[in-house]
Design an enzyme around this catalytic site. Sequence first.
Site, PDB file in Angstrom:
ATOM      1  N   HIS A 218       0.815  -1.205   0.000  1.00 11.93           N
ATOM      2  CA  HIS A 218       0.000   0.000   0.000  1.00 11.93           C
ATOM      3  C   HIS A 218       0.854   1.262   0.000  1.00 11.93           C
ATOM      4  O   HIS A 218       0.458   2.290  -0.550  1.00 11.93           O
ATOM      5  CB  HIS A 218      -0.940  -0.007   1.203  1.00 11.93           C
ATOM      6  N   ARG A 361     -13.297 -14.847  -9.434  1.00 15.16           N
ATOM      7  CA  ARG A 361     -12.648 -16.154  -9.279  1.00 15.16           C
ATOM      8  C   ARG A 361     -13.036 -16.755  -7.937  1.00 15.16           C
ATOM      9  O   ARG A 361     -12.968 -16.096  -6.906  1.00 15.16           O
ATOM     10  CB  ARG A 361     -11.128 -16.033  -9.350  1.00 15.16           C
ATOM     11  N   GLU A 460      -3.556 -23.054 -15.521  1.00 16.73           N
ATOM     12  CA  GLU A 460      -2.348 -22.720 -14.775  1.00 16.73           C
ATOM     13  C   GLU A 460      -1.535 -23.940 -14.379  1.00 16.73           C
ATOM     14  O   GLU A 460      -0.546 -23.817 -13.645  1.00 16.73           O
ATOM     15  CB  GLU A 460      -2.701 -21.887 -13.530  1.00 16.73           C
ATOM     16  N   ASP A 484       1.434 -19.302 -12.009  1.00 10.04           N
ATOM     17  CA  ASP A 484       1.470 -20.710 -11.608  1.00 10.04           C
ATOM     18  C   ASP A 484       1.878 -21.617 -12.762  1.00 10.04           C
ATOM     19  O   ASP A 484       2.524 -22.643 -12.552  1.00 10.04           O
ATOM     20  CB  ASP A 484       0.102 -21.151 -11.063  1.00 10.04           C
ATOM     21  N   CYS A 531      -3.953 -13.609 -17.505  1.00  9.62           N
ATOM     22  CA  CYS A 531      -4.167 -12.761 -16.324  1.00  9.62           C
ATOM     23  C   CYS A 531      -2.995 -12.811 -15.354  1.00  9.62           C
ATOM     24  O   CYS A 531      -3.127 -12.434 -14.199  1.00  9.62           O
ATOM     25  CB  CYS A 531      -5.455 -13.165 -15.600  1.00  9.62           C
TER      26      CYS A 531
END
Length: 611
Positions: A218, A361, A460, A484, A531
């Site tokens: 952050h 997801r 993946e 992955d 993605c």
Amino acid sequence: MSTREPPEPSGVDSPISDPVSFASLPLPSLLLAGIAGSPGYALGPTWVVDVERAGVVHRAISRQLIPDEIERFARAVEQTAADLREVVATSRVGRAEISILEAYILMVCDPTLKEKVQSRIRSERKCAEWSLDIEIRELSLALRGSENTYLAERSRDIEFVGQRILRVLTGKAAGISLPEGPTPYILVAHDLSPAETSGLTKGRVLAIVTEVGTRTSHTAILARALDIPAVVGVGEILSKINPGEFALVDGSRGVVALRPTEQAIATAKLRDERYQAVASGLWRRRSQPATTACGVAVQLNANIELPTEAPLALEKGAQGIGLYRTEFLYLDRPDLPSEDEQYQTYARVLETMAPLTVTLRTFDIGGDKLASAFALPSTLNPALGLRAVRLGLERPELFLTQLRAMVRASAHGRARILLPMITATQEFRRVRLLLDQAIREVDDAGQPRAVSIPLGMMVEVPSAAILAHVFAREAEFLSIGTNDLVQYTLAVDRGNRELAKLASFFDPAVLQLIAGVVHAGEKWSRGVAVCGTMASDPLAAILLLGMGLRELSMEASAIATVKETVSRVSIAEAVAAWERCAMLGDAQAVEAELAMLFAPRISDLLGRDFE
């Protein structure tokens, strides 16, 4: 949408001064590598920030003082939340970044944390400071042990929240003090909280350098919002820097030069001028559609972890959410999220992004992700164990709760559901039956939903990529998770820093698997997207276009750069590049080939040099 526009990159107010001689300092120049947290360049004197952490009193209390101590803790929580609300009210960052600070307020007021601290005060008769410190340490340790970068970063958020409350309990002021006077400084610290970062101004702070952190922390996100260059993860810089000495910060490449040479300063000045020009151009074009040089449209979506990131995605020009990781709802809590809690969270994101598509997801719990409420069995290799869809099918009642929440949320926008870690067709078919059941239950309850909710799967693992032609018959869309896929294809733990150089998405084995998935999608008329991190790399994005991909999803901050990259390349050029790279035998050769073809054209967009 954001209600307050973040500042446009100035393009003129450069933090790099004319190359004056700072190289005459007696100590030799020292180059330190870190992580590019916020792009840009800065040169100036350093100010080492010793953000003193509140000390923890270990004081036992009598039974009679328990109510007083609980009340003292409750007042500290209220005051901390009020202080953070004041920070929000006076902050200059945009609405999307303010949502990060608002998330801190929610964490401070979290009833679970409050109940745990109060319970420890009652049962162990420890004072409020001591009880809070124990609970914060336990929560932080659980997350810090994760190999998942995102979860590791959240451990620091928990620590920051604990420190804010401890400061109120101990009467210590929060914030950063800079020397009086007009001189701006490069802040150097072990770490900075978002609340501390948000109060900084570009006029007083040239750049930020921290010993810890990643690009997804952050602090880095807020530094980008404030348009302040930042390099994070520069280990042990505090032991190597002399307070007040000059430093050169390269936030675009993640490098800090202490006592820089005149040549380094001159080079940085040229790079800074180029960066300012590019940044201004990218900002002005952020709302324009992404098209190639030959006019082919490319959809650029954002990956998000939290609902508060959806407005930021819109500000950065995202055309949808290509990956919304929902497992954050299951983390750091003793219970499981209810259907209504999940429904309200998903609906909020869908309403924010409407009419754009949001890809929800299902939870990917297990492996390197922690969720105490699941009480997962220990395993020697959690990445290959009971996780994601395997866990959902093992505990269908939990899976159905999430699926019903997603189905209900579909009434608030354009939703589709994505399944992680599918390895066999039977898994996909079983989930399809559960989704059908969830839809029936929502309909039976008289709750609204979308007429159609596409169900897709992530590719993946090698088995899914190899059998993509089979999966494409049943899944309505495919999304390639390159992070992955690289890990499982190359047998490289992506959390292992020593092996990181081997985990390249340019590896020919990975590229061939991706090409096979794209071909399967074309054969069965299924949409295929990428993605993973690969989508945010400019050279890799060109290669993906050449393979036939037209949908990429990435960190929101990378969208502008990838959009500009796409606009400078034609599909014919990208296809020719892929045909050449498909004949090569290792990752280094592939990247070198792409650099030879395109680096001169997009050198201003690359975060690395190709000599």
